[in-house]
Design an enzyme around this catalytic site. Structure first.
Site, mmCIF file in Angstrom:
data_model
loop_
_atom_site.group_PDB
_atom_site.id
_atom_site.type_symbol
_atom_site.label_atom_id
_atom_site.label_comp_id
_atom_site.label_asym_id
_atom_site.label_seq_id
_atom_site.Cartn_x
_atom_site.Cartn_y
_atom_site.Cartn_z
ATOM 1 N N ARG A 11 0.502 -1.999 5.610
ATOM 2 C CA ARG A 11 0.736 -0.906 4.789
ATOM 3 C C ARG A 11 0.001 0.233 4.713
ATOM 4 O O ARG A 11 -1.301 -0.129 5.154
ATOM 5 C CB ARG A 11 0.975 -1.673 3.318
ATOM 6 C CG ARG A 11 1.883 -2.674 2.926
ATOM 7 C CD ARG A 11 1.949 -3.088 1.444
ATOM 8 N NE ARG A 11 0.536 -3.440 1.095
ATOM 9 C CZ ARG A 11 -0.450 -2.982 0.598
ATOM 10 N NH1 ARG A 11 -0.106 -1.639 0.126
ATOM 11 N NH2 ARG A 11 -1.437 -3.510 0.219
ATOM 12 N N LYS A 22 7.679 -4.484 0.078
ATOM 13 C CA LYS A 22 6.759 -4.273 -0.970
ATOM 14 C C LYS A 22 7.277 -3.333 -1.865
ATOM 15 O O LYS A 22 7.066 -3.178 -3.115
ATOM 16 C CB LYS A 22 5.261 -4.008 -0.519
ATOM 17 C CG LYS A 22 4.495 -5.123 0.151
ATOM 18 C CD LYS A 22 4.455 -6.408 -0.668
ATOM 19 C CE LYS A 22 3.531 -7.401 -0.209
ATOM 20 N NZ LYS A 22 3.466 -8.598 -1.077
ATOM 21 N N HIS A 26 2.289 -11.851 -7.598
ATOM 22 C CA HIS A 26 2.158 -11.804 -6.347
ATOM 23 C C HIS A 26 1.664 -13.212 -6.223
ATOM 24 O O HIS A 26 0.340 -13.357 -6.161
ATOM 25 C CB HIS A 26 1.117 -10.814 -6.088
ATOM 26 C CG HIS A 26 1.026 -10.480 -4.404
ATOM 27 N ND1 HIS A 26 -0.254 -10.224 -3.992
ATOM 28 C CD2 HIS A 26 1.858 -10.615 -3.468
ATOM 29 C CE1 HIS A 26 -0.148 -10.247 -2.571
ATOM 30 N NE2 HIS A 26 1.058 -10.488 -2.290
ATOM 31 N N SER A 72 -4.147 -11.279 0.559
ATOM 32 C CA SER A 72 -3.715 -11.684 2.012
ATOM 33 C C SER A 72 -5.143 -12.490 2.639
ATOM 34 O O SER A 72 -5.979 -11.957 2.427
ATOM 35 C CB SER A 72 -3.348 -10.549 2.788
ATOM 36 O OG SER A 72 -3.381 -10.642 4.299
ATOM 37 N N LYS A 102 -2.034 -18.383 0.540
ATOM 38 C CA LYS A 102 -0.859 -18.339 -0.208
ATOM 39 C C LYS A 102 0.286 -19.226 0.404
ATOM 40 O O LYS A 102 0.794 -20.098 -0.062
ATOM 41 C CB LYS A 102 -0.412 -17.075 -0.870
ATOM 42 C CG LYS A 102 -1.055 -16.367 -2.049
ATOM 43 C CD LYS A 102 -0.352 -15.328 -2.703
ATOM 44 C CE LYS A 102 0.425 -14.457 -1.824
ATOM 45 N NZ LYS A 102 -0.187 -13.776 -0.771
ATOM 46 N N THR A 103 0.529 -18.700 1.513
ATOM 47 C CA THR A 103 1.822 -19.133 2.122
ATOM 48 C C THR A 103 1.307 -20.466 2.934
ATOM 49 O O THR A 103 2.044 -21.693 2.946
ATOM 50 C CB THR A 103 1.959 -18.382 3.598
ATOM 51 O OG1 THR A 103 2.304 -16.918 2.781
ATOM 52 C CG2 THR A 103 3.124 -18.675 4.267
ATOM 53 N N ASP A 129 5.586 -15.793 -1.507
ATOM 54 C CA ASP A 129 4.870 -14.501 -1.900
ATOM 55 C C ASP A 129 5.197 -13.538 -3.059
ATOM 56 O O ASP A 129 4.298 -13.321 -3.654
ATOM 57 C CB ASP A 129 5.310 -13.570 -0.756
ATOM 58 C CG ASP A 129 4.155 -12.095 -0.653
ATOM 59 O OD1 ASP A 129 2.922 -12.359 -1.089
ATOM 60 O OD2 ASP A 129 4.532 -11.189 -0.283
ATOM 61 N N ARG A 143 2.359 -10.808 12.105
ATOM 62 C CA ARG A 143 3.208 -11.276 10.918
ATOM 63 C C ARG A 143 4.625 -11.918 11.548
ATOM 64 O O ARG A 143 5.110 -11.611 12.765
ATOM 65 C CB ARG A 143 3.673 -10.291 9.907
ATOM 66 C CG ARG A 143 2.175 -9.770 9.090
ATOM 67 C CD ARG A 143 2.221 -10.431 8.067
ATOM 68 N NE ARG A 143 1.132 -10.179 7.154
ATOM 69 C CZ ARG A 143 0.696 -10.723 5.951
ATOM 70 N NH1 ARG A 143 1.655 -11.520 5.348
ATOM 71 N NH2 ARG A 143 -0.179 -10.161 5.392
#
Length: 536
Positions: A58, A200, A219, A237, A241-242, A256, A322
């Site tokens: 981003r 996002k 988030h 990040s 999380k994933t 996410d 990604r």
């Protein structure tokens, strides 16, 4: 070919163009278009591999919100939410629409942000690239045929990578721009090929809209245990999380972005967006399997041009490689993208200082303190000039996506924790035995064992000690986990160095939280780290 054309055309958004429009195409035709247009290549096992050029993440410094009567007193203006004047946006919009009118081909997707029908937003996304259309169709919630036939967009996103902004004319910083206008319900993205800007942007919309309804936008990833209880995993990040939510023994809600209403935790999306760099088939089998599926989009993943075999360990294109894939590529995903309200909240941090324990139990006040802090750490080598671990504080574990003041989200979280009697945990997936470069990464096997004990409530029966630096409760012993790892100080060879590093981290927490002190109650202020500041 024109497919699934809605009753409401682009003229409803004030868009006039002679371009050939491809409406709501599915995966296969979008992949065909992307390959025919030279936007990407098929890998050996079926995924579409694309490169995003110089923007491999981003462009946070190039995002702006229009400051007008709607947003003047509702947006938390500052370093994260930068203002654009209505006049600058008007000029940008005029130039965007003029550029759009010249395109020969455009792809349009009509989608939802939010899986709970009463709390979703309808978004029309107009893209220049076929693979961008595939990406956003993969990531957001796809309407049913009935919903599509009656679709009316609440918001519109226009994504033109070829557009070049003029900082002087458009009131922005560079040729790249992401401009959000809540009054006109329009988002303009130009000068970047990174598809995550679209995803996002929708998250930012929901973060602005939902708190007014008393719904907590988060988030986080989320899943459901075999006993029927949900858990949410906050984290920046690289904190896991994933990875940690994609647990074969639990049902995945999403990886996410979620909302927490009175009745449910609901995914904002219909897909997952996982980091691919150094992905392990052993540690992350469910995610790894998606790299061998048609319909997955892989960004900046290196591929042998002849054999089309992927090299997930090669970061020559990007460290932030990604993969975007539909959530149903994970075998145990929730069909409804929803689950019951949470029984557990897990806040993930990758502490490169090696100070925090692998797991700690938080009071509601401590949970709000750590939620507003949003701590993780960069490691040496991830950015130019970073030679030592560097603390990162991103409030609410997602500051770039939170338009309102952090206290809005913090107070919502605290209220919902109290209402649901939710257990709260801080989990360090970072380093143990020393800081980055000296210690080693927390074993994922130990992290999973500790998480499982927390989520099945057996950890509540453990003996706890009070951490002398942060004041939270840390288990002394957990079955199946080496007790040595539970006390970070004991894992360091040099205890004095640990004490100095811990004091430094405490100072950083206290300094960062000063900006929120006037917006929280005394209980949250008293949840600050307790250790005296002794570091030089």
């Amino acid at each position: 070919m024109i497919d699934r054309v809605p009753a409401q055309g682009l003229d409803a958004q004030g868009i006039a163009t002679a371009a050939k429009l491809y409406w709501n195409l599915g995966t296969a035709p979008l992949v065909e278009h992307a390959i025919a247009r030279g936007e990407g290549h098929l890998a050996a096992d079926g995924p579409l591999v694309v490169a995003t050029g110089r923007h491999t993440g981003r462009s946070a410094q190039d995002k702006f919100i229009v400051r007008d009567a709607e947003t003047e007193s509702t947006v938390w203006w500052g370093k994260t939410n930068k203002a654009m004047s209505p006049e600058s946006f008007a000029a940008l919009k005029a130039d965007f629409l003029a550029d759009l009118a010249k395109q020969d081909t455009l792809f349009v997707q009509d989608l939802f942000g939010g899986s709970e029908a009463s709390n979703r937003v309808s978004v029309r996304v107009v893209t220049q690239y076929a693979w961008h259309s595939l990406f956003i169709r993969t990531m957001l919630v796809r309407p049913s045929a009935h919903d599509l036939a009656h679709f009316a967009a609440d918001y519109t996103i226009i994504d033109l990578p070829s557009f070049r902004a003029d900082p002087e004319r458009h009131g922005c910083r560079s040729e790249t721009v992401i401009a959000v206008n809540f009054s006109e319900k329009l988002i303009l993205i130009g000068g970047t090929e990174y598809a995550g800007e679209m995803k996002k942007s929708v998250f930012g919309l929901l973060n602005y809209l939902l708190p007014v309804k008393g719904i907590m936008p988060m988030h986080c990833s989320a899943n459901i245990g075999p006993e029927g209880g949900s858990a949410v995993f906050f984290g920046l990040s690289g904190t896991g999380k994933t990875t940690l939510s994609a647990d074969a023994s639990r049902t995945l809600i999403g990886d996410d972005e979620h909302g927490w209403s009175d009745d449910a935790v609901f995914n904002f999306e219909g897909g997952c967006y996982a980091k691919m760099i150094r992905l392990s088939a052993e540690a992350e089998p469910e995610i790894y399997a998606t790299t061998k599926r048609f319909g997955t989009v892989l960004e900046n993943v290196v591929m042998d041009p002849d054999t089309r075999v992927l090299d997930l360990d090669d970061n020559s294109l990007a460290e932030n490689s990604r993969g975007a894939y539909p959530i149903d590529f994970i075998p145990n995903a929730s069909a409804a993208n929803m689950g019951p309200v949470p029984r557990n909240i897990v806040m993930l941090t990758a502490d490169a200082f090696g100070v925090l324990p692998p797991i700690a139990k938080l009071t509601p006040d401590q949970a709000m303190y750590h939620f507003l802090s949003g701590y993780t750490a960069k490691v040496a080598g991830t950015e130019i000039g970073v030679t030592e671990p560097e603390a990162t504080f991103s409030t609410c574990f997602g500051a770039p996506f939170m338009p309102r003041h952090p206290s809005v989200y913090g107070n919502l979280l605290k209220e919902r924790i109290a209402k649901g009697n939710v257990d709260c945990w801080l989990v360090n997936t970072g380093w143990t035995g020393g800081k980055y470069g000296v210690g080693k990464r927390m074993p994922i096997k130990a992290t999973r064992a500790l998480l499982n004990a927390a989520l099945d409530s057996s950890l509540n029966d453990a003996e706890f000690r009070t951490d002398p630096n942060f004041g939270f409760q840390v288990p002394v012993a957990v079955p199946g986990v080496d007790s040595h790892i539970l006390d970070p100080r004991e894992t360091w060879a040099n205890k004095a160095e640990y004490d100095a590093t811990a004091a430094k981290l405490v100072d950083l927490f206290v300094e960062n939280f000063a900006q929120f002190a006037d917006h929280v109650d005394e209980g949250v202020r008293q949840s600050a780290p307790r250790a005296p500041a002794t570091a030089d």
